[in-house]
Design a protein around this motif. Sequence first.
Motif, short mmCIF file in Angstrom:
data_model
loop_
_atom_site.label_atom_id
_atom_site.label_comp_id
_atom_site.label_asym_id
_atom_site.label_seq_id
_atom_site.Cartn_x
_atom_site.Cartn_y
_atom_site.Cartn_z
N GLY A 203 21.44 -79.23 -0.58
CA GLY A 203 22.74 -78.81 -1.11
C GLY A 203 22.70 -77.42 -1.69
N LEU A 204 21.64 -77.07 -2.40
CA LEU A 204 21.54 -75.73 -2.98
C LEU A 204 21.37 -74.67 -1.90
N VAL A 205 20.66 -75.00 -0.83
CA VAL A 205 20.52 -74.06 0.28
C VAL A 205 21.88 -73.83 0.94
N VAL A 206 22.64 -74.91 1.13
CA VAL A 206 23.98 -74.78 1.71
C VAL A 206 24.86 -73.94 0.79
N ALA A 207 24.76 -74.16 -0.52
CA ALA A 207 25.55 -73.38 -1.48
C ALA A 207 25.17 -71.90 -1.43
N MET B 289 28.62 -79.83 -4.23
CA MET B 289 28.99 -81.25 -4.27
C MET B 289 27.85 -82.12 -3.75
N VAL B 290 27.20 -81.70 -2.68
CA VAL B 290 26.07 -82.46 -2.15
C VAL B 290 24.95 -82.49 -3.18
N SER B 291 24.68 -81.37 -3.82
CA SER B 291 23.64 -81.33 -4.85
C SER B 291 23.99 -82.22 -6.04
N GLY B 292 25.24 -82.22 -6.43
CA GLY B 292 25.67 -83.06 -7.54
C GLY B 292 25.51 -84.54 -7.25
N VAL B 293 25.91 -84.95 -6.07
CA VAL B 293 25.74 -86.36 -5.68
C VAL B 293 24.26 -86.70 -5.58
N ALA B 294 23.47 -85.78 -5.06
CA ALA B 294 22.04 -86.03 -4.92
C ALA B 294 21.33 -86.14 -6.26
N MET B 295 21.88 -85.55 -7.30
CA MET B 295 21.29 -85.69 -8.64
C MET B 295 21.59 -87.06 -9.21
N VAL B 296 22.75 -87.61 -8.90
CA VAL B 296 23.09 -88.95 -9.38
C VAL B 296 22.29 -90.00 -8.61
N PRO C 241 15.54 -85.62 -4.45
CA PRO C 241 15.20 -84.20 -4.60
C PRO C 241 15.40 -83.39 -3.33
N VAL C 242 15.14 -84.00 -2.18
CA VAL C 242 15.30 -83.28 -0.92
C VAL C 242 16.77 -82.93 -0.69
N LEU C 243 17.65 -83.87 -0.99
CA LEU C 243 19.08 -83.63 -0.80
C LEU C 243 19.60 -82.59 -1.81
N VAL C 244 19.03 -82.56 -3.00
CA VAL C 244 19.41 -81.53 -3.98
C VAL C 244 19.08 -80.15 -3.41
N ILE C 245 17.89 -80.01 -2.86
CA ILE C 245 17.47 -78.72 -2.31
C ILE C 245 18.34 -78.35 -1.11
#
Length: 84
Positions: A41-45, A24-31, A35-39
Amino acid sequence: MSGSAHGHTTAAWTGVGISFIGFMVSGVAMVVPSPVLVIVGLVVAAVGPLVGKAMSVAGYGKKPSTHTTIPVVQKTPVSSGVSS
């Protein structure tokens, strides 16, 4: 799968919950282009399954089965009575 209680443990729910939050964090960060928040979120996932496995090893996963297995009985086919 519901008969074997697949995924109905604290470890499974926690691991999936952490992964869901990460996605969810990665999805919001894409909108919101971040890029830092996407990474992050993926690390958390990616940490979710590790936490789930660690909790399972700690005893919060599915308990080992203690029942004995029942032997399978072979069934004989029943004919319809019609000859060919």
